[in-house]
Design a protein around this motif. Structure first.
Motif, PDB file in Angstrom:
ATOM      1  N   GLN A  85     -16.960 -16.102  45.104  1.00 60.62           N
ATOM      2  CA  GLN A  85     -16.337 -16.173  46.425  1.00 60.62           C
ATOM      3  C   GLN A  85     -14.916 -16.732  46.349  1.00 60.62           C
ATOM      4  O   GLN A  85     -14.116 -16.551  47.254  1.00 60.62           O
ATOM      5  N   GLN A  86     -14.639 -17.433  45.241  1.00 63.62           N
ATOM      6  CA  GLN A  86     -13.340 -18.081  45.059  1.00 63.62           C
ATOM      7  C   GLN A  86     -12.344 -17.142  44.362  1.00 63.62           C
ATOM      8  O   GLN A  86     -11.287 -16.840  44.899  1.00 63.62           O
ATOM      9  N   LEU A  87     -12.737 -16.708  43.163  1.00 62.44           N
ATOM     10  CA  LEU A  87     -11.862 -15.857  42.343  1.00 62.44           C
ATOM     11  C   LEU A  87     -12.694 -15.286  41.202  1.00 62.44           C
ATOM     12  O   LEU A  87     -13.363 -16.038  40.501  1.00 62.44           O
ATOM     13  N   GLY A  88     -12.663 -13.970  41.041  1.00 57.40           N
ATOM     14  CA  GLY A  88     -13.510 -13.342  40.024  1.00 57.40           C
ATOM     15  C   GLY A  88     -12.788 -13.011  38.738  1.00 57.40           C
ATOM     16  O   GLY A  88     -13.010 -13.631  37.701  1.00 57.40           O
ATOM     17  N   VAL A  89     -11.907 -12.043  38.789  1.00 56.48           N
ATOM     18  CA  VAL A  89     -11.254 -11.531  37.585  1.00 56.48           C
ATOM     19  C   VAL A  89      -9.746 -11.530  37.797  1.00 56.48           C
ATOM     20  O   VAL A  89      -9.262 -11.093  38.840  1.00 56.48           O
ATOM     21  N   THR A  90      -9.021 -12.031  36.820  1.00 54.11           N
ATOM     22  CA  THR A  90      -7.562 -12.109  36.947  1.00 54.11           C
ATOM     23  C   THR A  90      -6.833 -11.395  35.818  1.00 54.11           C
ATOM     24  O   THR A  90      -5.659 -11.081  35.953  1.00 54.11           O
ATOM     25  N   SER A  91      -7.523 -11.177  34.709  1.00 54.49           N
ATOM     26  CA  SER A  91      -6.924 -10.785  33.428  1.00 54.49           C
ATOM     27  C   SER A  91      -6.156 -11.983  32.884  1.00 54.49           C
ATOM     28  O   SER A  91      -5.874 -12.927  33.612  1.00 54.49           O
ATOM     29  N   ARG A  92      -5.806 -11.917  31.625  1.00 55.41           N
ATOM     30  CA  ARG A  92      -5.085 -13.038  31.004  1.00 55.41           C
ATOM     31  C   ARG A  92      -3.576 -12.870  31.131  1.00 55.41           C
ATOM     32  O   ARG A  92      -2.807 -13.536  30.432  1.00 55.41           O
ATOM     33  N   ALA A  93      -3.164 -11.960  32.021  1.00 59.98           N
ATOM     34  CA  ALA A  93      -1.732 -11.864  32.316  1.00 59.98           C
ATOM     35  C   ALA A  93      -1.281 -13.120  33.055  1.00 59.98           C
ATOM     36  O   ALA A  93      -0.092 -13.410  33.149  1.00 59.98           O
ATOM     37  N   TYR A  94      -2.292 -13.866  33.611  1.00 66.56           N
ATOM     38  CA  TYR A  94      -2.017 -15.106  34.343  1.00 66.56           C
ATOM     39  C   TYR A  94      -2.965 -16.178  33.847  1.00 66.56           C
ATOM     40  O   TYR A  94      -3.981 -15.885  33.246  1.00 66.56           O
ATOM     41  N   GLU A  98     -10.233 -22.119  35.678  1.00 65.56           N
ATOM     42  CA  GLU A  98     -11.559 -22.390  35.110  1.00 65.56           C
ATOM     43  C   GLU A  98     -11.526 -22.375  33.574  1.00 65.56           C
ATOM     44  O   GLU A  98     -12.155 -23.206  32.916  1.00 65.56           O
ATOM     45  N   LEU A  99     -10.826 -21.411  33.028  1.00 68.82           N
ATOM     46  CA  LEU A  99     -10.860 -21.172  31.591  1.00 68.82           C
ATOM     47  C   LEU A  99     -10.468 -22.374  30.722  1.00 68.82           C
ATOM     48  O   LEU A  99     -11.120 -22.619  29.692  1.00 68.82           O
ATOM     49  N   PRO A 100      -9.460 -23.154  31.117  1.00 70.45           N
ATOM     50  CA  PRO A 100      -9.077 -24.278  30.244  1.00 70.45           C
ATOM     51  C   PRO A 100     -10.239 -25.240  29.981  1.00 70.45           C
ATOM     52  O   PRO A 100     -10.359 -25.781  28.882  1.00 70.45           O
ATOM     53  N   PHE A 101     -11.093 -25.417  31.000  1.00 68.95           N
ATOM     54  CA  PHE A 101     -12.217 -26.351  30.843  1.00 68.95           C
ATOM     55  C   PHE A 101     -13.257 -25.802  29.861  1.00 68.95           C
ATOM     56  O   PHE A 101     -13.834 -26.548  29.075  1.00 68.95           O
ATOM     57  N   LEU A 102     -13.477 -24.500  29.924  1.00 68.26           N
ATOM     58  CA  LEU A 102     -14.418 -23.891  28.969  1.00 68.26           C
ATOM     59  C   LEU A 102     -13.879 -24.009  27.544  1.00 68.26           C
ATOM     60  O   LEU A 102     -14.624 -24.355  26.620  1.00 68.26           O
ATOM     61  N   PHE A 103     -12.609 -23.744  27.374  1.00 73.59           N
ATOM     62  CA  PHE A 103     -11.991 -23.876  26.048  1.00 73.59           C
ATOM     63  C   PHE A 103     -12.217 -25.279  25.487  1.00 73.59           C
ATOM     64  O   PHE A 103     -12.692 -25.452  24.365  1.00 73.59           O
ATOM     65  N   GLU A 104     -11.859 -26.269  26.305  1.00 73.69           N
ATOM     66  CA  GLU A 104     -11.941 -27.660  25.859  1.00 73.69           C
ATOM     67  C   GLU A 104     -13.381 -28.013  25.492  1.00 73.69           C
ATOM     68  O   GLU A 104     -13.651 -28.618  24.447  1.00 73.69           O
ATOM     69  N   HIS A 293      -0.693 -14.123  17.822  1.00 70.68           N
ATOM     70  CA  HIS A 293       0.500 -14.308  18.663  1.00 70.68           C
ATOM     71  C   HIS A 293       0.334 -13.442  19.904  1.00 70.68           C
ATOM     72  O   HIS A 293      -0.449 -12.485  19.883  1.00 70.68           O
ATOM     73  N   PRO A 294       1.058 -13.748  20.964  1.00 71.66           N
ATOM     74  CA  PRO A 294       0.913 -12.945  22.193  1.00 71.66           C
ATOM     75  C   PRO A 294       1.055 -11.450  21.905  1.00 71.66           C
ATOM     76  O   PRO A 294       2.008 -11.029  21.244  1.00 71.66           O
ATOM     77  N   GLY A 295       0.061 -10.699  22.378  1.00 73.34           N
ATOM     78  CA  GLY A 295       0.080  -9.249  22.199  1.00 73.34           C
ATOM     79  C   GLY A 295      -0.713  -8.754  21.003  1.00 73.34           C
ATOM     80  O   GLY A 295      -0.997  -7.564  20.883  1.00 73.34           O
ATOM     81  N   ASP A 296      -1.128  -9.663  20.096  1.00 74.73           N
ATOM     82  CA  ASP A 296      -1.869  -9.263  18.888  1.00 74.73           C
ATOM     83  C   ASP A 296      -3.268  -8.735  19.194  1.00 74.73           C
ATOM     84  O   ASP A 296      -3.795  -7.883  18.486  1.00 74.73           O
ATOM     85  N   HIS A 297      -3.890  -9.315  20.191  1.00 70.16           N
ATOM     86  CA  HIS A 297      -5.307  -9.048  20.422  1.00 70.16           C
ATOM     87  C   HIS A 297      -5.638  -9.490  21.842  1.00 70.16           C
ATOM     88  O   HIS A 297      -4.979 -10.394  22.353  1.00 70.16           O
ATOM     89  N   GLY A 298      -6.643  -8.888  22.459  1.00 73.41           N
ATOM     90  CA  GLY A 298      -6.976  -9.317  23.818  1.00 73.41           C
ATOM     91  C   GLY A 298      -8.157  -8.572  24.391  1.00 73.41           C
ATOM     92  O   GLY A 298      -8.794  -7.769  23.707  1.00 73.41           O
ATOM     93  N   SER A 299      -8.454  -8.873  25.644  1.00 68.34           N
ATOM     94  CA  SER A 299      -9.571  -8.257  26.346  1.00 68.34           C
ATOM     95  C   SER A 299      -9.312  -8.411  27.841  1.00 68.34           C
ATOM     96  O   SER A 299      -9.004  -9.513  28.310  1.00 68.34           O
ATOM     97  N   THR A 300      -9.424  -7.337  28.592  1.00 67.97           N
ATOM     98  CA  THR A 300      -9.143  -7.396  30.033  1.00 67.97           C
ATOM     99  C   THR A 300     -10.052  -8.399  30.742  1.00 67.97           C
ATOM    100  O   THR A 300      -9.597  -9.203  31.549  1.00 67.97           O
ATOM    101  N   PHE A 301     -11.338  -8.352  30.414  1.00 64.76           N
ATOM    102  CA  PHE A 301     -12.292  -9.226  31.100  1.00 64.76           C
ATOM    103  C   PHE A 301     -12.490 -10.572  30.401  1.00 64.76           C
ATOM    104  O   PHE A 301     -13.020 -11.507  30.989  1.00 64.76           O
ATOM    105  N   GLY A 302     -12.121 -10.660  29.142  1.00 69.46           N
ATOM    106  CA  GLY A 302     -12.357 -11.882  28.373  1.00 69.46           C
ATOM    107  C   GLY A 302     -11.709 -13.086  29.035  1.00 69.46           C
ATOM    108  O   GLY A 302     -10.522 -13.056  29.349  1.00 69.46           O
ATOM    109  N   GLY A 303     -12.488 -14.142  29.236  1.00 69.86           N
ATOM    110  CA  GLY A 303     -11.939 -15.382  29.789  1.00 69.86           C
ATOM    111  C   GLY A 303     -11.694 -15.339  31.286  1.00 69.86           C
ATOM    112  O   GLY A 303     -10.956 -16.176  31.816  1.00 69.86           O
ATOM    113  N   ASN A 304     -12.323 -14.402  31.988  1.00 69.94           N
ATOM    114  CA  ASN A 304     -12.109 -14.365  33.440  1.00 69.94           C
ATOM    115  C   ASN A 304     -12.749 -15.582  34.106  1.00 69.94           C
ATOM    116  O   ASN A 304     -13.701 -16.169  33.578  1.00 69.94           O
ATOM    117  N   PRO A 305     -12.228 -15.999  35.255  1.00 71.68           N
ATOM    118  CA  PRO A 305     -12.704 -17.233  35.886  1.00 71.68           C
ATOM    119  C   PRO A 305     -14.204 -17.215  36.212  1.00 71.68           C
ATOM    120  O   PRO A 305     -14.877 -18.248  36.101  1.00 71.68           O
TER     121      PRO A 305
END
Ligand SMILES: *Cc1c(COP(=O)(O)O)cnc(C)c1O
Length: 424
Positions: A85-94, A98-104, A293-305
């Motif tokens: 209800q808050q925010l679902g998918v943003t892509s990692r373009a931004y 939520e994600l920083p807490f999961l990383f930590e 490095h930025p652009g080397d690898h990624g995923s559209t849905f990976g790490g979504n909120p």
């Protein structure tokens, strides 16, 4: 749900029109890459599932460990709804909040430095292999395009072309080539074989701490620690695939922690999605992650909120409900009970935590009759590698449900023994 209304009908023969219709449609319109048991599930709560006819089943499979916290855990479902209800998918373009807490959190739990998020397990494996190759070329100094990865006989790392290329299972490979090169395998559980196979071109050793798909295969004690030592001496990365064994399944957060092994990289998935979403991650040291490095690898849905919030809730449940300790204790009890089966039809019972395999004596599909009979008694299990019955219930399964299941498993083996004697 209470455990009182158990039924002993054969689901295949007692199947309703609705169930038959649904199975028919699936078979008509779906690719035939699975051969599911004849049960059509419609609801789940905790360790119990119900089919379209309201018949109930105790889940001893947990969707291959993806449902380690049970079906519809209120806290994880709550986190999913609130975040959706808050925010679902943003892509990692931004960035998202939520994600920083999961990383930590994941670095704290693994003792590693950085996280690269993905969705399914195979994607995180692919990420690990890309990281290892690039590390080999850029950091270790292997000539470009020459890096090699060593895996193990009997491995399972998913269904991508690379994982398939590394597989030693003929059916998984048949017709899917040409395969990428730079991949080889050594016998699982044999550290000397690893030492012999390593060359100056070896970038990484990829290993499951317990082989799940291969039939809950445990390596000899000390194997992982010895492999780590060999990898250190030879400047080779050790990457542990904990997609199935991680998050408490074996009685530690990571199965490799039983041997105090801190590898260079760990692959997580399945249970990380709290039984609701695909969430996976490759977690590694700074030494490894510096290759990206930025652009080397990624995923559209990976790490979504949404995924990050659900994974955080799953990790909270794991900790607050003491499920790692529970897996260790209940698993030790379960293993003891099953090792006590004393049946000529049981060749071996092995496992760690709530991750147990019963190897059935006999032909190559010997486990299937056990699975079928358990299904008829209202228990979902799964045969793996033909002869092994996989027992991996949610980590929060009530003890009396598991006790009931052990009784039913015992009864199934008695039944099968009787049939064998009658046939003789
Ligand atoms: C299930 C599994 C994978 C693949 O995960 P998917 O989510 O099915 O892509 C990889 N490695 C191991 C050890 C697994 O058990």
């Amino acid at each position: 749900m209470a455990t009182s209304t158990r039924v002993g009908r054969d689901p295949a023969s007692a199947m309703s029109e609705t169930a038959a219709d649904l199975i028919g449609r699936e078979r008509t319109f779906g690719a035939r890459n699975y051969d599911p048991l004849p049960v059509v599930l419609a609801r789940g709560e905790g360790s119990w599932l119900a089919d379209v006819d309201g018949r109930r089943y105790l889940d001893l499979m947990s969707a291959y460990s993806a449902v380690s916290f049970g079906h519809g855990h209120p806290r994880i479902v709550g986190a999913l709804i609130a975040q959706a209800q808050q925010l679902g998918v943003t892509s990692r373009a931004y960035h998202n909040d939520e994600l920083p807490f999961l990383f930590e959190r994941l670095t704290q739990l693994t003792g590693l430095d950085r996280v690269l998020p993905a969705n399914g397990g195979a994607e995180a494996v692919e990420t690990a292999i890309k990281a290892a190759r690039k590390w080999g070329h850029k950091i270790k100094g292997i000539a470009d395009g020459r890096a090699e990865i060593i895996g193990c006989h009997g491995n399972f790392h998913g269904r991508t072309i690379t994982a398939t290329a590394l597989s030693t299972e003929p059916q998984y490979r048949d017709g899917f080539g040409p395969f990428p090169t730079g991949l080889s395998t050594v016998p699982y559980g044999d550290a000397d074989a690893l030492a012999k196979a390593i060359t100056p071109r070896t970038a990484a050793f990829l290993v499951e701490p317990i082989q799940g798909e291969a039939g809950i295969v445990l390596p000899p004690p000390g194997y992982l620690a010895r492999c780590l030592q060999i990898c250190r001496e030879r400047h080779v990365l050790m990457i542990v695939d904990e997609v199935q064994t991680g998050l408490g399944r074996t009685g530690r957060f990571l199965a490799c922690q039983h041997e105090d092994v801190k590898p260079d990289g760990v692959i997580l998935g399945k249970a990380l999605g709290g039984g609701l979403l695909p969430v996976s991650a490759f977690v590694a040291t700074n030494d490894v992650m510096q290759v990206f490095h930025p652009g080397d690898h990624g995923s559209t849905f990976g790490g979504n909120p949404l995924a990050a919030a659900v994974a955080m809730a799953a990790l909270d449940v794991l900790q607050d409900e003491h499920l790692i300790e529970r897996s260790a204790e209940l698993g030790a009890w379960l293993l003891g009970e099953l090792q006590d089966l004393r049946s000529d039809l049981v060749r071996d019972v092995r496992g760690r935590g709530l991750f147990v395999g019963i190897e059935v004596a006999g032909e190559k599909n010997a486990a299937r009759p056990v699975v079928d009979r358990l299904l008829a008694r209202g228990i979902l299990s799964k045969d793996t590698h033909g002869t092994v019955v996989r027992i991996a219930p949610p980590l929060n399964i009530p003890r009396d449900d598991l006790e009931w299941a052990v009784g039913e498993i015992r009864a199934v083996f008695r039944e099968l023994e009787r049939d064998v004697k009658r046939a003789a």
